[in-house]
Design a protein around this motif. Structure first.
Motif, PDB file in Angstrom:
ATOM      1  N   SER A   1       0.837  -1.196   0.000  1.00 39.97           N
ATOM      2  CA  SER A   1       0.000   0.000   0.000  1.00 39.97           C
ATOM      3  C   SER A   1       0.870   1.243   0.000  1.00 39.97           C
ATOM      4  CB  SER A   1      -0.911   0.013   1.228  1.00 39.97           C
ATOM      5  OG  SER A   1      -0.154   0.160   2.411  1.00 39.97           O
ATOM      6  N   ALA A   2       0.340   2.307  -0.604  1.00 44.08           N
ATOM      7  CA  ALA A   2       1.067   3.575  -0.635  1.00 44.08           C
ATOM      8  C   ALA A   2       0.065   4.697  -0.787  1.00 44.08           C
ATOM      9  CB  ALA A   2       2.069   3.592  -1.788  1.00 44.08           C
ATOM     10  N   ASP A   3       0.387   5.831  -0.209  1.00 44.49           N
ATOM     11  CA  ASP A   3      -0.445   7.020  -0.325  1.00 44.49           C
ATOM     12  C   ASP A   3       0.432   8.170  -0.791  1.00 44.49           C
ATOM     13  OD1 ASP A   3      -2.109   9.185  -0.140  1.00 44.49           O
ATOM     14  OD2 ASP A   3      -2.412   9.056   2.035  1.00 44.49           O
ATOM     15  N   PRO A   4       0.377   8.504  -2.087  1.00 49.78           N
ATOM     16  CA  PRO A   4       1.257   9.560  -2.596  1.00 49.78           C
ATOM     17  C   PRO A   4       1.016  10.907  -1.957  1.00 49.78           C
ATOM     18  CG  PRO A   4      -0.419   8.978  -4.211  1.00 49.78           C
ATOM     19  CD  PRO A   4      -0.500   7.947  -3.132  1.00 49.78           C
ATOM     20  N   ASN A   5      -0.145  11.073  -1.307  1.00 50.03           N
ATOM     21  CA  ASN A   5      -0.470  12.343  -0.665  1.00 50.03           C
ATOM     22  C   ASN A   5      -0.166  12.353   0.831  1.00 50.03           C
ATOM     23  OD1 ASN A   5      -1.570  13.522  -3.090  1.00 50.03           O
ATOM     24  ND2 ASN A   5      -3.361  12.209  -2.806  1.00 50.03           N
ATOM     25  N   ALA A   6       0.448  11.266   1.315  1.00 46.31           N
ATOM     26  CA  ALA A   6       0.784  11.196   2.739  1.00 46.31           C
ATOM     27  C   ALA A   6       1.772  12.306   3.099  1.00 46.31           C
ATOM     28  CB  ALA A   6       1.376   9.834   3.079  1.00 46.31           C
ATOM     29  N   ALA A   7       1.662  12.792   4.321  1.00 48.32           N
ATOM     30  CA  ALA A   7       2.578  13.845   4.771  1.00 48.32           C
ATOM     31  C   ALA A   7       4.004  13.320   4.840  1.00 48.32           C
ATOM     32  CB  ALA A   7       2.141  14.339   6.147  1.00 48.32           C
ATOM     33  N   THR A   8       4.956  14.171   4.506  1.00 44.68           N
ATOM     34  CA  THR A   8       6.367  13.795   4.577  1.00 44.68           C
ATOM     35  C   THR A   8       6.812  13.775   6.036  1.00 44.68           C
ATOM     36  OG1 THR A   8       6.838  14.756   2.407  1.00 44.68           O
ATOM     37  CG2 THR A   8       8.706  14.440   3.903  1.00 44.68           C
ATOM     38  N   ARG A   9       7.303  12.644   6.470  1.00 47.60           N
ATOM     39  CA  ARG A   9       7.738  12.519   7.860  1.00 47.60           C
ATOM     40  C   ARG A   9       9.030  13.299   8.099  1.00 47.60           C
ATOM     41  NH1 ARG A   9       8.475   6.774   9.992  1.00 47.60           N
ATOM     42  NH2 ARG A   9       8.668   7.963  11.919  1.00 47.60           N
ATOM     43  N   LYS A  10       9.149  13.850   9.291  1.00 51.25           N
ATOM     44  CA  LYS A  10      10.354  14.566   9.694  1.00 51.25           C
ATOM     45  C   LYS A  10      10.989  13.833  10.876  1.00 51.25           C
ATOM     46  CE  LYS A  10       8.541  19.091   8.255  1.00 51.25           C
ATOM     47  NZ  LYS A  10       9.440  19.225   7.098  1.00 51.25           N
ATOM     48  N   GLY A  11      12.221  14.208  11.183  1.00 51.39           N
ATOM     49  CA  GLY A  11      12.901  13.613  12.324  1.00 51.39           C
ATOM     50  C   GLY A  11      13.405  12.204  12.091  1.00 51.39           C
ATOM     51  N   LEU A  12      13.529  11.809  10.830  1.00 52.08           N
ATOM     52  CA  LEU A  12      14.039  10.475  10.496  1.00 52.08           C
ATOM     53  C   LEU A  12      15.569  10.469  10.541  1.00 52.08           C
ATOM     54  CD1 LEU A  12      11.794   9.828   7.362  1.00 52.08           C
ATOM     55  CD2 LEU A  12      11.431   8.909   9.665  1.00 52.08           C
ATOM     56  N   THR A  13      16.141   9.301  10.690  1.00 51.46           N
ATOM     57  CA  THR A  13      17.585   9.126  10.547  1.00 51.46           C
ATOM     58  C   THR A  13      17.843   8.239   9.341  1.00 51.46           C
ATOM     59  OG1 THR A  13      18.012   9.332  12.926  1.00 51.46           O
ATOM     60  CG2 THR A  13      19.706   8.259  11.601  1.00 51.46           C
ATOM     61  N   VAL A  14      18.514   8.794   8.348  1.00 51.56           N
ATOM     62  CA  VAL A  14      18.832   8.062   7.123  1.00 51.56           C
ATOM     63  C   VAL A  14      20.343   7.892   7.037  1.00 51.56           C
ATOM     64  CG1 VAL A  14      18.655   8.017   4.611  1.00 51.56           C
ATOM     65  CG2 VAL A  14      16.798   9.020   5.965  1.00 51.56           C
ATOM     66  N   ALA A  15      20.794   6.659   6.983  1.00 51.31           N
ATOM     67  CA  ALA A  15      22.229   6.357   6.934  1.00 51.31           C
ATOM     68  C   ALA A  15      22.664   6.071   5.505  1.00 51.31           C
ATOM     69  CB  ALA A  15      22.537   5.161   7.819  1.00 51.31           C
ATOM     70  N   PHE A  16      23.723   6.729   5.074  1.00 54.24           N
ATOM     71  CA  PHE A  16      24.315   6.478   3.763  1.00 54.24           C
ATOM     72  C   PHE A  16      25.524   5.558   3.940  1.00 54.24           C
ATOM     73  CE2 PHE A  16      21.524   9.614   2.284  1.00 54.24           C
ATOM     74  CZ  PHE A  16      21.590   9.696   0.894  1.00 54.24           C
TER      75      PHE A  16
END
Length: 361
Positions: free
Chosen positions: A47-62
């Motif tokens: 499932s996916a909602d293209p209109n979902a709010a963009t989450r903040k406060g995430l940690t993304v590791a490269f």
């Protein structure tokens, strides 16, 4: 952003670059992330909602193939900038060697135990990371590959620098034009297991089968392992082994720079043509002194930024990685996920004397 390369932003198809390869890697029994992720908007499978709010406060590791590599430094800094704009946190981990696959596995396991929200990884080997990445996804971590892919079921989305076919064929076309359509050529690649390198080389070889290249012969593929000294030595070795060599393709930023360095100080300068994938800042001097006529690349900072946007879109539930899903990536525009979860940044740009000073990366 380190320079803007014109491209079509909306891409509805992308090339699958995976193959049936042996599964490898080491498992991890990291702690499962809190279920609040899903409650906050992360997509449930399918499932996916293209209109979902963009989450903040995430940690993304490269996790690049190699830290302190100028190409990945530029790319990952693009991801860092994008994450800052998105209100999330960037971190980078990785090995100093471009061939330490066990080290990459260890970092994935550690990131899983640390419960980061998403991992963006440039895979050194297509299969070695699979077990660890699958464990990360099982624990609720979004997994994006960028620059170099793993197997399709070991991540959700692969952010490709351009279509593999475009990159492979255009490098061969560039060199063929430079050598006048005749002569022996060689390829100077990175690691022998590098997914992206091997895919591009396969398309070079396929392009070479066309009638217009009947007078061009590929004599050898050498491997410099993305090490400057080894790539320099491999260039020297190719010219000693094939004194009649007319051209070299090096589809790696480390390799093409090392090859140019060797050619610029040798009797072969201007006689043996060199093209491939490089950065304008690395190659500017060699273009201006006549060692290199032209080469190509994409903007690595934009590649890193797109990887960051993709990871956040996954964590926000806007996409799951299914074909046909679309998402916004800030100033980069709107992107559509293609076959096998592949998103392409755009077409490569050729850099030569006429335009190289317009770019700074």
């Amino acid at each position: 952003m380190y320079g803007t390369i014109a491209r079509h932003r909306r891409l509805t198809v992308a090339l699958a670059v995976t193959a049936a390869l042996a599964l490898g890697g080491t498992g991890c029994s990291g702690t499962t992330k809190d279920s609040a992720n899903k409650e906050a908007g992360k997509a449930v499978a399918g499932s996916a909602d293209p209109n979902a709010a963009t989450r903040k406060g995430l940690t993304v590791a490269f996790l690049p193939k190699q830290v302190n590599n100028p190409y990945f430094t530029t790319s990952d800094n693009g991801g860092k900038k994008a994450l800052g704009q998105l209100g999330s946190t960037y971190k980078e981990v990785g090995t100093s060697s471009g061939t330490d696959t066990s080290g990459q596995v260890s970092y994935v396991n550690t990131l899983t135990q640390q419960q980061v929200d998403a991992i963006a990884v440039s895979a050194q080997d297509p299969g070695a990371l699979c077990t660890a990445l699958k464990q990360a996804m099982k624990n609720g971590i979004s997994v994006v590959t960028y620059d170099s892919d793993t197997q399709a079921d070991c991540r959700q989305v692969f952010v490709s620098q351009a279509s593999a076919e475009d990159l492979g064929r255009t490098q061969l076309q560039l060199l063929a034009e430079q050598i006048g359509g005749k002569g022996e050529i060689a390829i100077l690649s990175a690691a022998q297991t590098a997914t992206n390198q091997n895919t591009w080389i396969d398309f070079m070889k396929d392009e070479l089968k066309k009638p217009e290249y009947k007078d061009i012969k590929l004599v050898k593929t050498a491997y410099g392992d993305d090490d400057a000294q080894k790539s320099f030595q491999q260039t020297q070795g190719l010219l000693q082994e094939y004194p009649g060599l007319k051209g070299i393709i090096s589809p790696t930023t480390v390799g093409i720079k090392a090859a140019a360095q060797y050619l610029s100080g040798s009797q072969y300068k201007g006689k043996v043509k060199l093209t491939g994938l490089g950065t304008p800042n690395d190659m500017r001097a060699y273009v201006k002194d006549g060692t290199v006529e032209g080469f190509e690349l994409w903007d690595p900072a934009e590649l890193g930024a797109l990887a960051a946007h993709t990871a956040v879109a996954l964590e926000s539930g806007q996409i799951t990685g299914a074909e046909g899903q679309t998402f916004e990536a800030g100033d980069l525009g709107t992107f559509t996920i293609g076959k096998d979860g592949v998103v392409s940044l755009g077409k490569p740009t050729v850099f030569d004397k006429s335009n190289i000073d317009k770019f700074d990366f």
